[in-house]
Design a protein around this motif. Structure first.
Motif, short mmCIF file in Angstrom:
data_model
loop_
_atom_site.label_atom_id
_atom_site.label_comp_id
_atom_site.label_asym_id
_atom_site.label_seq_id
_atom_site.Cartn_x
_atom_site.Cartn_y
_atom_site.Cartn_z
N GLU A 199 11.56 -8.48 -0.82
CA GLU A 199 10.65 -6.90 -0.24
C GLU A 199 10.48 -6.87 -1.90
OE1 GLU A 199 9.69 -5.20 2.07
OE2 GLU A 199 11.11 -5.80 3.48
N ALA A 200 11.09 -7.65 -3.08
CA ALA A 200 10.92 -7.58 -4.64
C ALA A 200 9.54 -8.90 -4.22
CB ALA A 200 11.82 -7.10 -5.40
N MET A 214 6.64 -7.12 -3.21
CA MET A 214 5.79 -6.24 -3.99
C MET A 214 5.17 -6.97 -5.34
SD MET A 214 7.96 -3.21 -3.96
CE MET A 214 9.61 -3.99 -4.32
N ASN A 215 5.67 -7.83 -6.00
CA ASN A 215 5.73 -8.84 -7.17
C ASN A 215 4.25 -9.52 -6.48
OD1 ASN A 215 7.36 -8.35 -8.57
ND2 ASN A 215 8.57 -9.88 -7.74
N SER A 270 1.64 -8.57 -4.39
CA SER A 270 0.68 -6.65 -4.19
C SER A 270 0.54 -6.58 -6.28
CB SER A 270 1.33 -5.51 -4.18
OG SER A 270 1.45 -5.72 -2.76
N THR A 271 1.42 -6.73 -6.35
CA THR A 271 1.62 -6.94 -8.50
C THR A 271 0.25 -7.55 -9.00
OG1 THR A 271 3.65 -6.24 -8.99
CG2 THR A 271 2.46 -7.07 -10.58
N TYR A 330 3.90 -2.08 0.76
CA TYR A 330 4.12 -3.50 -0.60
C TYR A 330 3.53 -2.89 -1.96
CZ TYR A 330 6.31 -5.91 3.10
OH TYR A 330 7.41 -6.37 3.74
N LYS A 331 4.04 -1.57 -2.57
CA LYS A 331 2.80 -0.92 -3.71
C LYS A 331 4.01 -2.17 -4.76
CE LYS A 331 3.73 3.65 -2.83
NZ LYS A 331 4.52 4.54 -3.33
N SER A 339 4.89 -3.69 -8.53
CA SER A 339 6.37 -3.77 -8.89
C SER A 339 5.14 -3.54 -10.99
CB SER A 339 6.91 -4.89 -8.83
OG SER A 339 8.17 -5.09 -9.69
N ASN A 390 8.07 -6.13 -13.41
CA ASN A 390 7.97 -7.10 -13.79
C ASN A 390 5.59 -7.37 -13.78
OD1 ASN A 390 10.28 -7.80 -13.85
ND2 ASN A 390 10.34 -7.31 -11.57
N TYR A 391 4.62 -7.01 -13.67
CA TYR A 391 3.92 -6.92 -13.83
C TYR A 391 3.35 -7.91 -14.24
CZ TYR A 391 -1.00 -5.11 -12.73
OH TYR A 391 -2.37 -4.36 -11.63
N TYR A 419 5.05 -11.60 -13.61
CA TYR A 419 4.61 -12.37 -11.74
C TYR A 419 3.09 -12.87 -12.25
CZ TYR A 419 9.27 -11.54 -10.82
OH TYR A 419 10.61 -11.71 -10.49
#
Length: 107
Positions: free
Chosen positions: A52-53, A56-57, A59-60, A73-74, A76, A79-80, A83
């Motif tokens: 999941e993390a 989200m990364n 998505s980042t 998945y917003k 993150s 860590n923008y 990543y």
């Protein structure tokens, strides 16, 4: 001990993200859980939270590049930049490998 993501797995996750995004964009029903469980079954030691993390990364990285995002998945934010740089480096020159992974998933 955390299991390191290898390049092949990162590309596979990027491909899964794009496949789910295609379903979303077409208004088709799909199950994020099914995609996640399929991935976890192939990657022993990988946890649900880690998966999941990572999504989200993705998505980042996509958000920073102005690409469409998968609902649920917003990005993150902590860590923008870290990543984004890593995923950009991985994806450079990997089009053929992503295409190959996608074909394996569809078959």
């Amino acid at each position: 001990m955390k299991k390191k993501y290898e390049k092949e797995e990162k590309l596979e996750l990027w491909t899964l993200y794009e496949m789910m995004l295609q379903h979303q964009n077409r208004g088709q029903k799909y199950s994020k859980t099914k995609y996640r469980n399929g991935h976890l079954a192939k990657h022993e030691g990988r946890t649900r939270g880690s998966y999941e993390a990572f999504m989200m990364n993705i998505s980042t990285a996509r958000d920073k590049q102005g690409l469409p995002l998968l609902k649920g998945y917003k990005p993150s934010m902590p860590n923008y930049n870290r990543y984004l740089d890593k995923l950009t480096d991985i994806l450079k020159g990997s089009y053929e490998q992503i295409k190959e992974i996608r074909e394996r998933k569809v078959a």
